[in-house]
Design an enzyme around this catalytic site. Structure first.
Site, mmCIF file in Angstrom:
data_model
loop_
_atom_site.group_PDB
_atom_site.id
_atom_site.type_symbol
_atom_site.label_atom_id
_atom_site.label_comp_id
_atom_site.label_asym_id
_atom_site.label_seq_id
_atom_site.Cartn_x
_atom_site.Cartn_y
_atom_site.Cartn_z
ATOM 1 N N CYS A 94 5.375 0.814 6.638
ATOM 2 C CA CYS A 94 4.035 1.263 7.016
ATOM 3 C C CYS A 94 3.817 1.317 8.520
ATOM 4 O O CYS A 94 2.870 1.955 8.977
ATOM 5 C CB CYS A 94 2.984 0.360 6.385
ATOM 6 N N HIS A 354 -3.201 6.716 3.089
ATOM 7 C CA HIS A 354 -2.148 5.971 3.787
ATOM 8 C C HIS A 354 -0.789 6.620 3.522
ATOM 9 O O HIS A 354 -0.061 6.211 2.627
ATOM 10 C CB HIS A 354 -2.156 4.521 3.306
ATOM 11 N N CYS A 384 -0.124 -4.279 8.098
ATOM 12 C CA CYS A 384 0.881 -5.086 7.422
ATOM 13 C C CYS A 384 2.035 -4.167 7.044
ATOM 14 O O CYS A 384 1.895 -2.942 7.029
ATOM 15 C CB CYS A 384 0.304 -5.774 6.195
ATOM 16 N N GLY A 386 5.536 -3.743 4.368
ATOM 17 C CA GLY A 386 6.241 -4.194 3.183
ATOM 18 C C GLY A 386 7.419 -5.098 3.502
ATOM 19 O O GLY A 386 8.080 -4.958 4.523
#
Length: 398
Positions: A94, A354, A384, A386
């Site tokens: 991300c 997203h 955040c 993964g």
């Protein structure tokens, strides 16, 4: 890192964000989205000699299929950049797009380049969340502390909700506010400066005539924000990641398609080409956290980015905190004591979407343009990541 010169953002744009699978980009290739963003960024700096561009760094979370084979280099060639401009695809899930910005800035800051392009792209319509053939190492199941690597993101959000005591009501209220802010920002035209409209071509066969019917339309707004989102409606949704959980499709980020691109330049290049800087790249931090509660990553990354910048948290005027899930967003906001009014004033990923590897570049464009629209000094992008990471980057208006 020994810094020898500053890195400035001189162009920042993005495509609208489409809902994956059923949205307006469902049939649009990710390399085409990237090309659109690249060409639009270049159009913002008409006095820049493209021959001076050193490299293109592009974030992509699942770099395979239609967005494989080093999509950065493919995008550079298809966008018409000189063949001397290289291309490298990077993956921090991300935070891929934000890491692309950081890496481009660092090349300039250490004196290895004067002009760089940073981008991000993702089509979750064409490439599934874990890729077409995911294969996890069996050894991660040998020790309990490693099992979190294999957890789905929704399960990590449930664990964050439990550990940080984030209620279902609080999550749903956060989601409603995200949609409310996004819709209000769209109505005000706040996204206009950062979004490059995209012409979408839909083709379908006429079985009677054998002809291909082509329909064209231009999209200029993110697709995900919904005016009908309400607490009552969200309360009816079932938890999807745990039997007695609180994380639902309604208080989670939307899977999406999109791309963003930024052009960075040294002070020398700014003067040489008559460029107008939008912002200075200030600092970046990435930190690891336990994989099973990956959503708390910004709790570690934000203080580090502030420390590297020599800033206090109160100095940040605008915060783009990626809303992977309402649960983890609230855990970050509450733990760090972030001002809710400064966090995602135009809505976040729950409403806007997203597109994984593109989000960092997209939200950087949002954060940079917001500084100028509201005459602010510092903005931050954080998310955040993964498997247990957090990332944060800080920009200063010039």
């Amino acid at each position: 890192m020994k810094q020898v010169q500053e890195a400035y953002i001189v162009a920042a744009t993005r495509t609208p964000i489409g809902r994956s699978h059923r949205g307006f980009f469902r049939n649009t290739r990710p390399d085409d989205l990237l090309v659109t963003a690249l060409r639009a960024a270049l159009a913002q700096v008409p006095t820049l000699d493209p021959q001076t561009i050193e490299d293109l760094i592009c974030g992509c979370a699942i770099p395979e299929g239609q967005q494989g084979l080093n999509i950065a280099r493919i995008g550079a060639v298809l966008a018409g950049l000189p063949t001397s401009v290289g291309g490298i695809t990077v993956n921090r899930f991300c935070a891929s797009g934000l890491s692309a910005v950081q890496m481009a800035a660092d090349r300039i800051r250490v004196g290895e380049a004067d002009v760089m392009i940073a981008a991000g792209v993702e089509s979750m319509s064409m490439v599934p969340m874990m890729g077409n053939s995911p294969s996890l190492s069996p050894t991660m199941f040998d020790h309990d502390e490693n099992i979190g690597i294999a957890y789905g993101m929704g399960l990590t959000a449930e664990k964050v909700a439990n550990q940080w005591k984030i209620s279902r009501d609080a999550q749903d209220a956060f989601a409603v506010e995200s949609h409310k802010r996004a819709l209000a920002a769209q109505a005000r035209g706040d996204f206009a400066a950062e979004i490059t409209p995209v012409e979408v071509v839909d083709r379908s066969p006429n079985l009677e005539t054998g002809e291909v019917i082509e329909k064209r339309r231009t999209v200029s707004l993110d697709e995900g924000a919904r005016a009908d989102t309400s607490l009552e409606g969200l309360a009816k949704l079932k938890a999807v990641f745990a039997a007695r959980g609180s994380v639902t499709a309604g208080n989670s980020s939307q899977t999406s398609d999109g791309a963003g691109a930024l052009i960075l330049a040294s002070e020398k290049a700014v003067k040489q080409h008559g460029l107008k800087p939008l912002a200075r790249f200030v600092s970046f931090a990435s930190k690891g956290v336990p994989p099973h509660i990956m959503g708390i990553g910004p709790i570690e990354a934000i203080p580090a980015a502030l420390r590297y910048a020599g800033l206090t948290q109160d100095a940040i005027d605008w915060i783009e905190l990626n809303e992977a899930f309402a649960a983890q967003s609230l855990a970050v906001v509450n733990t760090l004591g972030l001002d809710p009014a400064k966090v995602n004033p135009m809505g976040g990923a729950i409403a806007l979407g997203h597109p994984l590897g593109a989000t960092g570049a997209i939200r950087s464009a949002t954060a940079i343009h917001a500084l100028h629209r509201h005459n602010l000094k510092y903005s931050m992008v954080s998310m955040c990541v993964g498997m247990g990471q957090g990332a944060a980057g800080i920009f200063e208006r010039v």
